[in-house]
Design a protein around this motif. Structure first.
Motif, PDB file in Angstrom:
ATOM      1  N   TYR A  24      -5.113  -1.165  -1.718  1.00  0.00           N
ATOM      2  CA  TYR A  24      -3.846  -1.904  -1.624  1.00  0.00           C
ATOM      3  C   TYR A  24      -3.781  -2.905  -2.764  1.00  0.00           C
ATOM      4  O   TYR A  24      -4.791  -3.211  -3.403  1.00  0.00           O
ATOM      5  N   ASP A  57      -3.436   0.115   6.379  1.00  0.00           N
ATOM      6  CA  ASP A  57      -4.854   0.382   6.641  1.00  0.00           C
ATOM      7  C   ASP A  57      -5.683  -0.398   5.625  1.00  0.00           C
ATOM      8  O   ASP A  57      -5.703  -0.069   4.440  1.00  0.00           O
ATOM      9  N   TRP A  58      -6.368  -1.443   6.084  1.00  0.00           N
ATOM     10  CA  TRP A  58      -7.152  -2.295   5.210  1.00  0.00           C
ATOM     11  C   TRP A  58      -8.303  -1.534   4.548  1.00  0.00           C
ATOM     12  O   TRP A  58      -8.882  -2.003   3.581  1.00  0.00           O
ATOM     13  N   ASN A  59      -8.644  -0.364   5.056  1.00  0.00           N
ATOM     14  CA  ASN A  59      -9.728   0.432   4.484  1.00  0.00           C
ATOM     15  C   ASN A  59      -9.264   1.289   3.311  1.00  0.00           C
ATOM     16  O   ASN A  59     -10.091   1.889   2.629  1.00  0.00           O
ATOM     17  N   ARG A  60      -7.965   1.380   3.081  1.00  0.00           N
ATOM     18  CA  ARG A  60      -7.426   2.124   1.944  1.00  0.00           C
ATOM     19  C   ARG A  60      -7.046   1.149   0.837  1.00  0.00           C
ATOM     20  O   ARG A  60      -6.805  -0.033   1.098  1.00  0.00           O
ATOM     21  N   GLN A  96       0.849  -1.190   0.000  1.00  0.00           N
ATOM     22  CA  GLN A  96       0.000   0.000   0.000  1.00  0.00           C
ATOM     23  C   GLN A  96       0.884   1.238   0.000  1.00  0.00           C
ATOM     24  O   GLN A  96       1.930   1.268   0.653  1.00  0.00           O
TER      25      GLN A  96
END
Length: 128
Positions: free
Chosen positions: A48, A43-46, A33
């Motif tokens: 990648y 951040d898994w919400n952004r 990421q």
């Protein structure tokens, strides 16, 4: 002459064992990421990307001593080009794209076959 043939067969057997070990391995994928700051964590919400080959790196088989019969044969046949840093010769594993896990599996299996034949060989690697 006979020794050269034996070394060639040993090298091919060791390399085949390395290919078999690498091809049997499924690398652990890596998620990457873009960072937005120096201290950001993942951040898994952004957005990648996933790299199926896993982490990147290099692997090789260290052969010592370079002046032994097998080392001289490696040099004479062009399987190695020059002495390695710290002595001996390094047989570089260049297949498998950038997957250090597959390269390590190949190097370790290859070194094991060479050690069984009485050659001092060690699989080594480093991350890129």
């Amino acid at each position: 002459m006979k020794r050269n043939i034996e070394f060639e067969q040993l090298f091919e057997r060791a390399n085949a064992a390395g290919r078999e070990a690498a091809n049997a391995l499924t690398p652990r994928p890596m998620a990457v990421q873009m960072a937005t700051g120096l201290t950001d964590g993942f951040d898994w919400n952004r957005p990648y990307d996933v790299v199926a080959d896993g982490v990147c790196g290099f692997a090789w088989v260290k052969i010592r001593p370079a002046n032994g019969a097998f080392g001289r044969w490696l040099k004479a046949t062009g399987k190695v080009r020059y002495a390695a840093y710290g002595g001996g010769y390094d047989i570089w594993i260049s297949d498998y794209n950038q997957s250090v896990q597959k390269k390590e599996a190949h190097a370790e299996a290859m070194a094991a076959v060479l050690r069984e034949a009485g050659i001092k060989a060690y699989g080594q690697s480093r991350l890129d």
